[in-house]
Scaffold this motif. Sequence first.
Motif, PDB file in Angstrom:
ATOM      1  N   GLY A  76       0.775  -1.228   0.000  1.00 40.38           N
ATOM      2  CA  GLY A  76       0.000   0.000   0.000  1.00 40.38           C
ATOM      3  C   GLY A  76       0.805   1.276   0.000  1.00 40.38           C
ATOM      4  N   TYR A  77       2.157   1.182   0.005  1.00 47.34           N
ATOM      5  CA  TYR A  77       2.934   2.395   0.260  1.00 47.34           C
ATOM      6  C   TYR A  77       2.825   3.437  -0.858  1.00 47.34           C
ATOM      7  CZ  TYR A  77       6.941   1.405  -2.860  1.00 47.34           C
ATOM      8  OH  TYR A  77       7.745   1.204  -3.961  1.00 47.34           O
ATOM      9  N   LYS A  78       2.783   3.019  -2.115  1.00 47.65           N
ATOM     10  CA  LYS A  78       2.695   4.000  -3.193  1.00 47.65           C
ATOM     11  C   LYS A  78       1.305   4.644  -3.235  1.00 47.65           C
ATOM     12  CE  LYS A  78       4.623   3.567  -7.239  1.00 47.65           C
ATOM     13  NZ  LYS A  78       5.590   4.669  -7.139  1.00 47.65           N
ATOM     14  N   PHE A  79       0.272   3.837  -3.085  1.00 48.17           N
ATOM     15  CA  PHE A  79      -1.086   4.366  -3.050  1.00 48.17           C
ATOM     16  C   PHE A  79      -1.245   5.325  -1.881  1.00 48.17           C
ATOM     17  CE2 PHE A  79      -5.674   3.278  -1.754  1.00 48.17           C
ATOM     18  CZ  PHE A  79      -6.194   4.322  -2.495  1.00 48.17           C
ATOM     19  N   PHE A  80      -0.729   4.941  -0.722  1.00 49.17           N
ATOM     20  CA  PHE A  80      -0.811   5.770   0.474  1.00 49.17           C
ATOM     21  C   PHE A  80      -0.116   7.111   0.256  1.00 49.17           C
ATOM     22  CE2 PHE A  80       0.844   7.045   4.681  1.00 49.17           C
ATOM     23  CZ  PHE A  80      -0.312   6.988   5.446  1.00 49.17           C
ATOM     24  N   SER A  81       1.099   7.067  -0.265  1.00 48.34           N
ATOM     25  CA  SER A  81       1.878   8.288  -0.482  1.00 48.34           C
ATOM     26  C   SER A  81       1.195   9.223  -1.476  1.00 48.34           C
ATOM     27  CB  SER A  81       3.281   7.925  -0.980  1.00 48.34           C
ATOM     28  OG  SER A  81       4.030   9.086  -1.264  1.00 48.34           O
ATOM     29  N   ASP A  82       0.756   8.675  -2.609  1.00 47.16           N
ATOM     30  CA  ASP A  82       0.121   9.507  -3.625  1.00 47.16           C
ATOM     31  C   ASP A  82      -1.226  10.044  -3.146  1.00 47.16           C
ATOM     32  OD1 ASP A  82       2.238   9.152  -5.329  1.00 47.16           O
ATOM     33  OD2 ASP A  82       1.306   7.563  -6.497  1.00 47.16           O
ATOM     34  N   LEU A  83      -1.979   9.211  -2.416  1.00 51.88           N
ATOM     35  CA  LEU A  83      -3.280   9.645  -1.911  1.00 51.88           C
ATOM     36  C   LEU A  83      -3.128  10.796  -0.924  1.00 51.88           C
ATOM     37  CD1 LEU A  83      -6.386   9.024  -1.763  1.00 51.88           C
ATOM     38  CD2 LEU A  83      -5.840   7.557   0.195  1.00 51.88           C
TER      39      LEU A  83
END
Length: 224
Positions: A76-83
């Motif tokens: 989830g780290y990329k989704f979390f960061s971009d979100l």
Amino acid sequence: MASLDLDRVLKISDDCEGFPTDLFCVPKHYEGCVSNVLITHGTIQDRIEKLARDIFYDFYNQGKEPLHAICVLKGGYKFFSDLLDKVNGLNSNHNDGSVPISVDFIRLKSYENTESSGEVNIIGLDNLDCLQGKNVLIVEDIIDTGKTMNKLLNTINKYNPKSVKVACLLRKRTPLSSGYIPDYVGFEIPDKFVVGYALDYNEYFRDLLHICVISKQGIDKFKV
């Protein structure tokens, strides 16, 4: 499996063949390892921007109360960061107020015993009492069966948060689904094994920008 009745979601049909990989930038080390590009990086970003707006205004309209966002690692780290970048952009440019955000990172491990407690082992949060009275947003990469998320929610709710919502980038249509429906969903996808945008296969493909369907060659090449 038929689609669940989800609001505010982009549904990708079961017969969608995606896009040829040679039309996009795919790292050379993954050549032949994915059969098609199911969701392009640009489409992912556009969809996340809309999810960020939905989340921002939902909490903004609840009184601009602080939001405690929890990233489920590793996928989830990329989704979390971009979100969160996009939510913070709204915070910085909204003249009538903002939604304060704090963050935490966790990893999940299901207990393995013959007498299941219906809980998961949450790694990363030393004291779950810190969630008491908070508006919690769990950010996950993909919901497959939903069973692990249900167990996580059962565990977190024991610590009396004010509210708990779940945002996932992908929800897979699978006959194994428990029927769990997240609060925010980016894409509903067919029952296919997807990689990229931090979703992995044996720790590979996290560095792939697009979300792709893995090929048999990819499965064989990176098999443990």
